[in-house]
Design a protein around this motif. Structure first.
Motif, PDB file in Angstrom:
ATOM      1  N   ILE A 155       0.820  -1.216   0.000  1.00  0.00           N
ATOM      2  CA  ILE A 155       0.000   0.000   0.000  1.00  0.00           C
ATOM      3  C   ILE A 155       0.858   1.272   0.000  1.00  0.00           C
ATOM      4  O   ILE A 155       0.607   2.201  -0.783  1.00  0.00           O
ATOM      5  N   PRO A 156       1.898   1.392   0.862  1.00  0.00           N
ATOM      6  CA  PRO A 156       2.671   2.645   0.866  1.00  0.00           C
ATOM      7  C   PRO A 156       3.390   2.925  -0.444  1.00  0.00           C
ATOM      8  O   PRO A 156       3.698   4.075  -0.750  1.00  0.00           O
ATOM      9  N   THR A 157       3.678   1.884  -1.227  1.00  0.00           N
ATOM     10  CA  THR A 157       4.468   2.070  -2.446  1.00  0.00           C
ATOM     11  C   THR A 157       3.691   1.768  -3.724  1.00  0.00           C
ATOM     12  O   THR A 157       4.190   2.017  -4.821  1.00  0.00           O
ATOM     13  N   GLY A 158       2.475   1.233  -3.607  1.00  0.00           N
ATOM     14  CA  GLY A 158       1.741   0.794  -4.780  1.00  0.00           C
ATOM     15  C   GLY A 158       0.939   1.867  -5.475  1.00  0.00           C
ATOM     16  O   GLY A 158       0.326   1.607  -6.512  1.00  0.00           O
ATOM     17  N   GLY A 159       0.902   3.075  -4.923  1.00  0.00           N
ATOM     18  CA  GLY A 159       0.252   4.179  -5.602  1.00  0.00           C
ATOM     19  C   GLY A 159      -1.157   4.496  -5.161  1.00  0.00           C
ATOM     20  O   GLY A 159      -1.702   5.535  -5.524  1.00  0.00           O
ATOM     21  N   TYR A 160      -1.788   3.608  -4.359  1.00  0.00           N
ATOM     22  CA  TYR A 160      -3.161   3.858  -3.915  1.00  0.00           C
ATOM     23  C   TYR A 160      -3.218   4.500  -2.533  1.00  0.00           C
ATOM     24  O   TYR A 160      -4.227   5.081  -2.163  1.00  0.00           O
TER      25      TYR A 160
ATOM     26  N   THR B  30       1.458  18.068  -0.851  1.00  0.00           N
ATOM     27  CA  THR B  30       0.838  18.674  -2.025  1.00  0.00           C
ATOM     28  C   THR B  30       0.287  17.571  -2.916  1.00  0.00           C
ATOM     29  O   THR B  30       0.876  16.496  -3.052  1.00  0.00           O
ATOM     30  N   ASP B  31      -0.879  17.823  -3.489  1.00  0.00           N
ATOM     31  CA  ASP B  31      -1.481  16.941  -4.484  1.00  0.00           C
ATOM     32  C   ASP B  31      -1.630  15.502  -3.994  1.00  0.00           C
ATOM     33  O   ASP B  31      -1.413  14.555  -4.743  1.00  0.00           O
ATOM     34  N   GLY B  32      -2.023  15.326  -2.730  1.00  0.00           N
ATOM     35  CA  GLY B  32      -2.178  13.985  -2.193  1.00  0.00           C
ATOM     36  C   GLY B  32      -0.881  13.204  -2.226  1.00  0.00           C
ATOM     37  O   GLY B  32      -0.893  11.966  -2.338  1.00  0.00           O
ATOM     38  N   ALA B  33       0.258  13.893  -2.113  1.00  0.00           N
ATOM     39  CA  ALA B  33       1.606  13.324  -2.103  1.00  0.00           C
ATOM     40  C   ALA B  33       2.056  12.815  -3.476  1.00  0.00           C
ATOM     41  O   ALA B  33       3.086  12.157  -3.584  1.00  0.00           O
ATOM     42  N   ARG B  34       1.304  13.113  -4.534  1.00  0.00           N
ATOM     43  CA  ARG B  34       1.697  12.655  -5.870  1.00  0.00           C
ATOM     44  C   ARG B  34       2.942  13.398  -6.352  1.00  0.00           C
ATOM     45  O   ARG B  34       3.036  14.614  -6.235  1.00  0.00           O
ATOM     46  N   ARG B  35       3.850  12.630  -6.970  1.00  0.00           N
ATOM     47  CA  ARG B  35       5.089  13.219  -7.469  1.00  0.00           C
ATOM     48  C   ARG B  35       4.844  14.097  -8.694  1.00  0.00           C
ATOM     49  O   ARG B  35       5.465  15.149  -8.855  1.00  0.00           O
ATOM     50  N   ASP B  36       3.979  13.650  -9.584  1.00  0.00           N
ATOM     51  CA  ASP B  36       3.714  14.394 -10.810  1.00  0.00           C
ATOM     52  C   ASP B  36       2.206  14.505 -10.987  1.00  0.00           C
ATOM     53  O   ASP B  36       1.575  13.657 -11.623  1.00  0.00           O
ATOM     54  N   PRO B  37       1.601  15.555 -10.451  1.00  0.00           N
ATOM     55  CA  PRO B  37       0.136  15.644 -10.481  1.00  0.00           C
ATOM     56  C   PRO B  37      -0.430  15.734 -11.893  1.00  0.00           C
ATOM     57  O   PRO B  37      -1.521  15.228 -12.152  1.00  0.00           O
ATOM     58  N   ALA B  38       0.293  16.362 -12.814  1.00  0.00           N
ATOM     59  CA  ALA B  38      -0.226  16.485 -14.174  1.00  0.00           C
ATOM     60  C   ALA B  38      -0.323  15.120 -14.842  1.00  0.00           C
ATOM     61  O   ALA B  38      -1.333  14.798 -15.486  1.00  0.00           O
TER      62      ALA B  38
ATOM     63  N   GLY C 146      -6.433   5.369 -10.644  1.00  0.00           N
ATOM     64  CA  GLY C 146      -6.077   6.327  -9.604  1.00  0.00           C
ATOM     65  C   GLY C 146      -4.723   6.126  -8.973  1.00  0.00           C
ATOM     66  O   GLY C 146      -4.304   6.931  -8.141  1.00  0.00           O
ATOM     67  N   ALA C 147      -4.024   5.060  -9.320  1.00  0.00           N
ATOM     68  CA  ALA C 147      -2.701   4.843  -8.737  1.00  0.00           C
ATOM     69  C   ALA C 147      -1.716   5.856  -9.300  1.00  0.00           C
ATOM     70  O   ALA C 147      -1.808   6.263 -10.460  1.00  0.00           O
ATOM     71  N   ALA C 148      -0.751   6.272  -8.468  1.00  0.00           N
ATOM     72  CA  ALA C 148       0.247   7.253  -8.900  1.00  0.00           C
ATOM     73  C   ALA C 148       1.472   7.145  -8.005  1.00  0.00           C
ATOM     74  O   ALA C 148       1.372   6.777  -6.831  1.00  0.00           O
ATOM     75  N   ALA C 149       2.622   7.479  -8.557  1.00  0.00           N
ATOM     76  CA  ALA C 149       3.847   7.531  -7.754  1.00  0.00           C
ATOM     77  C   ALA C 149       3.708   8.644  -6.714  1.00  0.00           C
ATOM     78  O   ALA C 149       3.257   9.754  -7.027  1.00  0.00           O
ATOM     79  N   ARG C 150       4.104   8.346  -5.481  1.00  0.00           N
ATOM     80  CA  ARG C 150       3.929   9.300  -4.368  1.00  0.00           C
ATOM     81  C   ARG C 150       5.262   9.539  -3.653  1.00  0.00           C
ATOM     82  O   ARG C 150       6.137   8.681  -3.621  1.00  0.00           O
ATOM     83  N   PHE C 151       5.362  10.701  -3.035  1.00  0.00           N
ATOM     84  CA  PHE C 151       6.527  11.020  -2.219  1.00  0.00           C
ATOM     85  C   PHE C 151       6.511  10.197  -0.931  1.00  0.00           C
ATOM     86  O   PHE C 151       5.473  10.081  -0.277  1.00  0.00           O
ATOM     87  N   ALA C 152       7.663   9.663  -0.552  1.00  0.00           N
ATOM     88  CA  ALA C 152       7.761   8.943   0.720  1.00  0.00           C
ATOM     89  C   ALA C 152       7.710   9.905   1.898  1.00  0.00           C
ATOM     90  O   ALA C 152       7.259   9.544   2.985  1.00  0.00           O
ATOM     91  N   GLU C 153       8.188  11.139   1.695  1.00  0.00           N
ATOM     92  CA  GLU C 153       8.176  12.174   2.735  1.00  0.00           C
ATOM     93  C   GLU C 153       7.475  13.412   2.168  1.00  0.00           C
ATOM     94  O   GLU C 153       8.119  14.383   1.776  1.00  0.00           O
ATOM     95  N   PRO C 154       6.161  13.393   2.150  1.00  0.00           N
ATOM     96  CA  PRO C 154       5.417  14.478   1.498  1.00  0.00           C
ATOM     97  C   PRO C 154       5.647  15.849   2.115  1.00  0.00           C
ATOM     98  O   PRO C 154       5.585  16.864   1.410  1.00  0.00           O
ATOM     99  N   ASP C 155       5.877  15.911   3.417  1.00  0.00           N
ATOM    100  CA  ASP C 155       6.072  17.207   4.066  1.00  0.00           C
ATOM    101  C   ASP C 155       7.347  17.883   3.579  1.00  0.00           C
ATOM    102  O   ASP C 155       7.357  19.084   3.271  1.00  0.00           O
TER     103      ASP C 155
END
Length: 461
Positions: free
Chosen positions: A191-196, A205-213, A224-233
């Protein structure tokens, strides 16, 4: 559901903020829209328990549903239970958990509540502290994932104006509003790495998505899956530092914003002085987004708003405890819900079907109009969201346009809960949960759709 009560200019305009100015040019004339979900008929005959049983009992033994199928059906107007099979049994709910999240945050915060993100003067000259208030939809700029979200570039401009000619020298991020683990208990390992899902922090920002566009463009293809930042803050802090002109190589650290200390004796603002503030979309819109997109990160952030409103820590545990408390405040059976998270990703969650149908009926009967905001984002069968491609075959098409529901899926777990208008115009709430499914996903979903389609196709008398 609740449309007559809630979907009118008065309260919704107030919840959404100031209305847009009237257009100076008359809008182009458009044809009247075709109805998608039939409205309730106050004079529609009420189904009987025997009629509902005859309609759906034969469908509960479908092999794809597995060995445990728990069901509840309730008349929205009267609150009468029309059918229950394992109705009071705690069952793994998957994403239908978000219905509870939506109702409890609307009850605790109200539909018009907005979540702030602030910038304050730090303890050292030139330091700017970016303080997260828990808005998961915050964007960096105008190319964010969530339309209409608050933006860091707007906040950066406020900071520049507040500082006058002074240039910031350092950015610190304060995400301490959300204590505790950033990943939920009972989450599958991917779950933490699968994009959901992702790391749940008070600043992102942007639900922690790396590339919102890219995430926005590929949303349908990736479910809805997307690459996310491990440390969003920290990622948000680095973006803010760039907007303030500090460059890409600036080091952004974590810290806590100083308390406001009054007027500064010099030119620089005193530590803790607010330099700028932006606010999220109103809660009514955040709930829409959570439900229509089944957005897990937004769901976890909203649970923490329930926690803050009820004096609990804004953590997974605090959010679950606060949601449980609000369920009880609403007069619902809190002993029939046990949560570890608010998105439904946790396999340790348990909710009874009868609690879900009672909750939906409460939101839809007009007595608590603010709660009816959960229906705005609900997918409509054969029309939108997760139900867009469903209810399109002969065995289920009676539900097309008549079923409006939240779905849930984990491996071996399938659920659907929402509203259905019967063939004679009566509005019912339903929940069908199976957590020992053995069929493939498509066959299990179709088995669920046959059940709810049967309710749509009968008078059930």
């Amino acid at each position: 559901a609740g449309g007559v009560v809630v979907l009118r200019p008065g309260p919704v305009a107030g919840w959404l903020g100031d209305a847009a100015p009237a257009p100076t040019v008359a809008p182009t004339s458009e044809p009247d829209p075709s109805p998608v979900l039939a409205g309730p008929d106050a004079n529609a005959p009420q189904p009987t328990p025997d009629g509902v049983r005859a309609a759906i009992d034969p469908l509960l033994g479908q092999a794809a549903l597995g060995s445990r199928v728990n069901v509840s059906v309730v008349d929205v107007t009267t609150g009468q239970s029309l059918y229950a099979r394992g109705g009071d049994e705690g069952t793994v709910p998957a994403s239908v958990t978000k219905l509870v999240t939506g109702v409890t945050v609307l009850a605790a915060r109200g539909p018009g509540h907005r979540i702030p993100t602030r910038a304050v003067a730090g303890a050292t000259p030139g330091e700017v502290v970016l303080v997260g208030g828990g808005d998961p939809t915050l964007a960096v700029d105008g190319d964010g994932f969530y339309p209409g979200a608050a933006r860091l570039d707007t906040l950066a401009e406020q900071v520049r104006q507040a500082l006058g000619g002074a240039a910031p020298t350092k950015v610190t991020v304060d995400a301490t509003l959300f204590p505790g683990p950033v990943h939920g208990p009972g989450w599958d390992a991917d779950i933490p790495t699968g994009g959901y899902g992702g790391s749940i922090t008070a600043l992102m920002t942007d639900g922690a998505r790396r590339d919102p566009a890219v995430a926005r463009r590929t949303f349908d293809d990736t479910n809805g899956a997307a690459a996310r930042f491990a440390e969003p803050d920290l990622a948000a802090g680095r973006a803010f530092a760039r907007l303030l002109g500090l460059g890409d190589d600036v080091r952004v650290g974590r810290g806590k914003a100083p308390a406001a200390a009054g007027e500064s004796a010099g030119a620089a603002p005193a530590p803790g002085t607010e330099l700028g503030r932006v606010e999220s979309l109103p809660m009514i819109r955040l709930v829409d987004i959570m439900i229509s997109d089944s957005d897990n990160v937004v769901a976890e952030a909203l649970a923490r708003q329930v926690a803050l409103a009820r004096g609990q820590p804004a953590s997974f545990a605090g959010g679950a405890a606060a949601m449980d408390a609000v369920v009880a405040e609403l007069g619902l059976p809190a002993d029939e819900i046990s949560l570890a998270d608010a998105s439904g990703l946790s396999r340790t969650n348990r909710i009874s079907p009868s609690l879900l149908t009672d909750l939906i009926a409460l939101a839809g009967n007009g007595r608590r109009p603010e709660l009816a905001a959960i229906f705005g984002g609900l997918p409509v069968a054969a029309w939108s969201g997760t139900l867009d491609g469903r209810y399109r075959v002969a065995a289920t098409k009676a539900g097309a346009g008549a079923v409006r529901a939240k779905t849930g899926t984990l491996t071996g777990v399938h659920s659907i809960a929402g509203l259905v208008t019967t063939a004679e115009g009566r509005l019912l709430s339903f929940a069908v949960l199976t957590d020992r499914a053995v069929g493939d996903t498509d066959s299990t979903r179709q088995a669920l759709d046959r059940i709810t389609g049967a309710l749509a196709g009968c008078g059930c008398r």
